[in-house]
Design a protein around this motif. Structure first.
Motif, PDB file in Angstrom:
ATOM      1  N   TYR A  66       0.846  -1.192   0.000  1.00  0.00           N
ATOM      2  CA  TYR A  66       0.000   0.000   0.000  1.00  0.00           C
ATOM      3  C   TYR A  66       0.885   1.247   0.000  1.00  0.00           C
ATOM      4  N   ASN A  67       0.775   2.013  -1.096  1.00  0.00           N
ATOM      5  CA  ASN A  67       1.547   3.247  -1.256  1.00  0.00           C
ATOM      6  C   ASN A  67       3.047   3.007  -1.089  1.00  0.00           C
ATOM      7  N   GLY A  68       3.515   1.865  -1.608  1.00  0.00           N
ATOM      8  CA  GLY A  68       4.946   1.582  -1.589  1.00  0.00           C
ATOM      9  C   GLY A  68       5.464   0.965  -0.308  1.00  0.00           C
ATOM     10  N   THR A  69       4.578   0.735   0.660  1.00  0.00           N
ATOM     11  CA  THR A  69       4.982   0.107   1.917  1.00  0.00           C
ATOM     12  C   THR A  69       4.426  -1.309   1.978  1.00  0.00           C
ATOM     13  N   ILE A  70       5.283  -2.268   2.323  1.00  0.00           N
ATOM     14  CA  ILE A  70       4.836  -3.651   2.487  1.00  0.00           C
ATOM     15  C   ILE A  70       4.283  -3.834   3.900  1.00  0.00           C
ATOM     16  N   TYR A  71       3.030  -4.322   4.006  1.00  0.00           N
ATOM     17  CA  TYR A  71       2.399  -4.599   5.291  1.00  0.00           C
ATOM     18  C   TYR A  71       2.309  -6.114   5.479  1.00  0.00           C
ATOM     19  N   LEU A  72       2.632  -6.562   6.693  1.00  0.00           N
ATOM     20  CA  LEU A  72       2.647  -7.987   6.996  1.00  0.00           C
ATOM     21  C   LEU A  72       1.516  -8.322   7.962  1.00  0.00           C
ATOM     22  N   PRO A  73       0.884  -9.488   7.815  1.00  0.00           N
ATOM     23  CA  PRO A  73      -0.187  -9.912   8.739  1.00  0.00           C
ATOM     24  C   PRO A  73       0.396 -10.165  10.123  1.00  0.00           C
ATOM     25  N   ILE A  74      -0.043  -9.386  11.096  1.00  0.00           N
ATOM     26  CA  ILE A  74       0.668  -9.340  12.357  1.00  0.00           C
ATOM     27  C   ILE A  74       0.483 -10.597  13.200  1.00  0.00           C
ATOM     28  N   ARG A  75      -0.710 -11.230  13.159  1.00  0.00           N
ATOM     29  CA  ARG A  75      -0.890 -12.457  13.947  1.00  0.00           C
ATOM     30  C   ARG A  75       0.038 -13.547  13.441  1.00  0.00           C
ATOM     31  N   ALA A  76       0.036 -13.755  12.125  1.00  0.00           N
ATOM     32  CA  ALA A  76       0.874 -14.814  11.558  1.00  0.00           C
ATOM     33  C   ALA A  76       2.344 -14.523  11.796  1.00  0.00           C
ATOM     34  N   LEU A  77       2.726 -13.269  11.662  1.00  0.00           N
ATOM     35  CA  LEU A  77       4.123 -12.901  11.853  1.00  0.00           C
ATOM     36  C   LEU A  77       4.555 -13.083  13.299  1.00  0.00           C
ATOM     37  N   SER A  78       3.734 -12.642  14.231  1.00  0.00           N
ATOM     38  CA  SER A  78       4.094 -12.771  15.643  1.00  0.00           C
ATOM     39  C   SER A  78       4.172 -14.236  16.053  1.00  0.00           C
ATOM     40  N   LYS A  79       3.274 -15.063  15.499  1.00  0.00           N
ATOM     41  CA  LYS A  79       3.317 -16.488  15.801  1.00  0.00           C
ATOM     42  C   LYS A  79       4.611 -17.109  15.318  1.00  0.00           C
ATOM     43  N   ALA A  80       5.028 -16.745  14.085  1.00  0.00           N
ATOM     44  CA  ALA A  80       6.258 -17.304  13.525  1.00  0.00           C
ATOM     45  C   ALA A  80       7.477 -16.900  14.332  1.00  0.00           C
ATOM     46  N   ILE A 113      -8.106  -9.726  19.363  1.00  0.00           N
ATOM     47  CA  ILE A 113      -7.459  -8.849  18.399  1.00  0.00           C
ATOM     48  C   ILE A 113      -7.635  -9.405  16.997  1.00  0.00           C
ATOM     49  N   ASN A 114      -7.991  -8.570  16.072  1.00  0.00           N
ATOM     50  CA  ASN A 114      -8.141  -8.985  14.680  1.00  0.00           C
ATOM     51  C   ASN A 114      -6.766  -8.955  14.024  1.00  0.00           C
ATOM     52  N   THR A 115      -5.904  -9.879  14.422  1.00  0.00           N
ATOM     53  CA  THR A 115      -4.513  -9.836  13.989  1.00  0.00           C
ATOM     54  C   THR A 115      -4.292 -10.422  12.625  1.00  0.00           C
ATOM     55  N   ASP A 116      -5.357 -10.841  11.940  1.00  0.00           N
ATOM     56  CA  ASP A 116      -5.174 -11.276  10.561  1.00  0.00           C
ATOM     57  C   ASP A 116      -5.090 -10.081   9.616  1.00  0.00           C
ATOM     58  N   GLU A 117      -5.361  -8.882  10.152  1.00  0.00           N
ATOM     59  CA  GLU A 117      -5.199  -7.703   9.320  1.00  0.00           C
ATOM     60  C   GLU A 117      -3.724  -7.386   9.154  1.00  0.00           C
ATOM     61  N   ASN A 118      -3.393  -6.749   8.045  1.00  0.00           N
ATOM     62  CA  ASN A 118      -2.012  -6.364   7.815  1.00  0.00           C
ATOM     63  C   ASN A 118      -1.719  -5.039   8.511  1.00  0.00           C
ATOM     64  N   VAL A 119      -0.758  -5.061   9.440  1.00  0.00           N
ATOM     65  CA  VAL A 119      -0.366  -3.893  10.207  1.00  0.00           C
ATOM     66  C   VAL A 119       1.109  -3.654   9.967  1.00  0.00           C
ATOM     67  N   PRO A 120       1.541  -2.417   9.771  1.00  0.00           N
ATOM     68  CA  PRO A 120       2.955  -2.183   9.528  1.00  0.00           C
ATOM     69  C   PRO A 120       3.800  -2.571  10.727  1.00  0.00           C
ATOM     70  N   ALA A 121       5.081  -2.869  10.453  1.00  0.00           N
ATOM     71  CA  ALA A 121       5.962  -3.354  11.504  1.00  0.00           C
ATOM     72  C   ALA A 121       6.325  -2.293  12.512  1.00  0.00           C
ATOM     73  N   LYS A 122       6.209  -0.998  12.186  1.00  0.00           N
ATOM     74  CA  LYS A 122       6.385   0.058  13.149  1.00  0.00           C
ATOM     75  C   LYS A 122       5.459   1.209  12.794  1.00  0.00           C
ATOM     76  N   PRO A 123       5.201   2.168  13.707  1.00  0.00           N
ATOM     77  CA  PRO A 123       4.106   3.108  13.519  1.00  0.00           C
ATOM     78  C   PRO A 123       4.122   3.865  12.203  1.00  0.00           C
TER      79      PRO A 123
END
Length: 550
Positions: A66-80, A113-123
């Protein structure tokens, strides 16, 4: 020092680990709007293995762009990553915390928490870099990762433990077989003398960072102001992260003499000192076979190692004979690294060798650099060699990048197979555009051979004094930012190809100590150091010329 992880287009392991080693919160803005985003073909690598991110139902979820920024699904990422993700609905806050056993759905409010949404890794929505200057930290030359994110300190156990007291033992057989267990562990200002014994260690470490920094899983460990003296003893380790001898902490000392050390696995050094600890070794035979397993090493916290006599052989990739992030002094030893450099110095630290035989059969002979791993303070790295020999069977004899370096040579037999004496240039460490090297090589009563080269970000100064001779070309490809040569009247330069010097000073103003062999030496007439030449062209003794750069 964890092993390297990667992500196509980004590097995930060190970078996100750095962000998530402490609690981190992302605050949801009370604004709603529609956005258009595209699925992003980004492959995610975690600890060297490709990882597929999935939601709580096991369905594959994709990163989005989105607008040149890669967003990662936070639940899946935190689990990994083994990180807890929790949502505080009262404060509209997403909380990421490492080092906890709570589930991703747990938080103080009980809300899911709806952590399947893609949230950026920092604010601000960008993936956090692995180090402060914004460049991804590459692996260090000893094979370890240079990202931030040190594991929390782990307190290991010991087969033989001693807290305080003064003890003398001999004819001991001590075998440690458990993970995170040292064979000998002395703490709290204890004093132990151990002679004529056999020490063995198996059982892998649970944390290479803890093994490298604090001696977790070491065969013999002296910590918290203790003194351990080992004589006529055999030490063998066959486990990952199992250094043979380790001294860590202020006032800690480990003395070893007339003994043998053999380590077989990765991150298992022979002698190691950290956090201002000290190791003194006399007539010790060391053999290491694993990767990133230097024979003589310091790590985080600037330890001190003093070695007299003995032989040291390393065969693993990224296992130099000497790796210094502190102060290492070696005298009268024989050191050979068949898979790495003979010596590596990081940051504001030093290695001093006297009457010692050094062989580096990896990519370089001696390397001085800065990785910004946090293991070494910024400053000048110094290599000093008096007598003895240094042989680089591959690559430049001396190599420096991303730091200031000083090389002091006196009456040493220095040889290399590549034809390059010294190379200074930007590499994979540091900030692109400012990660070259500033190197000074001081030669006294020294014979040198080989070319001196570098790149436009690097500066090299050669000082030949007290009857030194050098045969080679200086900056023949005209790439160095600055190349300076200083000759005293007793020293000479045998020119082997056209050379370009930023500054040339010669105590012999007749230039009879420059054997030009018909080659041209170009100098910068605008540099004040060359004012003695008055911008003139001088014909040299063999028909070559010293002339301004056109």
């Amino acid at each position: 020092m964890t092993r390297k992880s990667g992500i196509k287009g980004f590097i995930l392991g060190a970078a996100l680990t750095a962000v998530l080693t402490t609690s981190f919160s992302a605050y949801a803005a009370p604004i709603q709007k529609s956005v258009s985003a595209a699925l992003s073909d980004v492959k995610i690598m975690l600890n060297g293995q490709q990882t597929t991110l999935t939601d709580s139902s096991g369905n594959t979820v994709e990163p989005i762009n989105y607008n040149g920024t890669i967003y990662l699904p936070i639940r899946a990422l935190s689990k990994a990553l083994g990180v807890t993700a929790a949502y505080d609905s009262t404060n509209s806050t997403v909380k990421l915390t490492s080092g906890t056993t709570a589930t991703a759905d747990d938080d103080s409010t009980g809300a899911d928490i709806n952590t399947d949404e893609n949230v950026p890794a920092k604010p601000e929505g960008d993936l956090a870099p692995a180090k402060p200057d914004g460049d991804q930290a590459p692996a260090k030359p000893d094979g370890t990762d240079s990202g931030y994110g040190t594991d929390a300190k782990v307190e290991g156990t010991g087969k033989y433990t001693q807290s305080g007291d003064t003890v003398t033992k001999s004819d001991q057989t001590i075998a440690a077989t458990e993970a995170d267990q040292s064979a000998v562990k002395v703490s709290d200002s204890g004093t132990l003398t151990l002679t004529d014994s056999t020490i063995t260690k198996t059982g892998d470490t649970s944390s290479e960072d803890n093994s490298n920094f604090y001696g977790l899983n070491a065969a013999v460990l002296s910590e918290s102001g203790s003194t351990v003296t080992v004589k006529n003893t055999s030490i063998t380790t066959d486990a990952d992260g199992s250094n043979a001898t380790f001294s860590t902490g202020e006032g800690s000392v480990l003395n070893i003499s007339d003994s043998t050390i053999q380590t077989s696995q990765d991150s298992s050094r022979g002698l190691d000192a950290t956090m201002t600890g000290t190791v003194n070794a006399t007539n010790v035979k060391i053999t290491t076979a694993g990767e990133h397993a230097a024979a003589i090493a310091t790590d985080r916290g600037e330890g001190t190692v003093n070695v007299t006599g003995g032989t040291m052989n390393t065969s693993g990739e990224g296992s130099p004979g000497i790796y210094s992030t502190g102060k290492i002094t070696v005298s009268g030893a024989t050191i050979k690294a068949t898979g790495s450099e003979a010596v590596v110095i990081e940051g504001r630290n030093s290695a001093t060798v006297k009457n010692t035989s050094l062989t580096g059969a990896g990519t370089r002979g001696v390397m001085i650099y800065q990785s910004y791993s946090g293991d070494a303070e910024d400053g000048t790295g110094t290599f000093t060699m008096t007598g003895g020999s240094l042989n680089a069977t591959a690559g430049p004899i001396f190599y420096s990048t991303n730091t200031d370096a000083v090389i002091n040579l006196t009456n040493a037999d220095v040889t290399g197979a590549s034809g390059t004496l010294l190379q200074a240039q930007a590499d994979k460490w540091g900030t692109t555009g400012s990660n070259g090297a500033i190197v000074t090589l001081n030669a006294n009563n020294q014979e040198l051979s080989g070319n001196v080269i570098g790149d436009s970000l690097s500066t090299i100064t050669l000082k030949l004094a007290t009857g030194s001779t050098w045969s080679g070309a200086l900056n023949s490809d005209q790439k160095l930012k600055s190349a300076t040569l200083k000759l005293d009247a007793t020293s000479s330069w045998n020119v082997t190809a056209n050379s370009y010097v930023t500054a040339l000073t010669d105590s012999d103003t007749t230039l009879a100590n420059i054997n030009d062999n018909g080659h041209t030496i170009y100098y910068d007439a605008d540099n004040s150091a060359n004012s003695w030449l008055n911008g003139k062209t001088v014909t040299l003794q063999d028909g070559g010329k010293l002339t301004p750069i056109s």
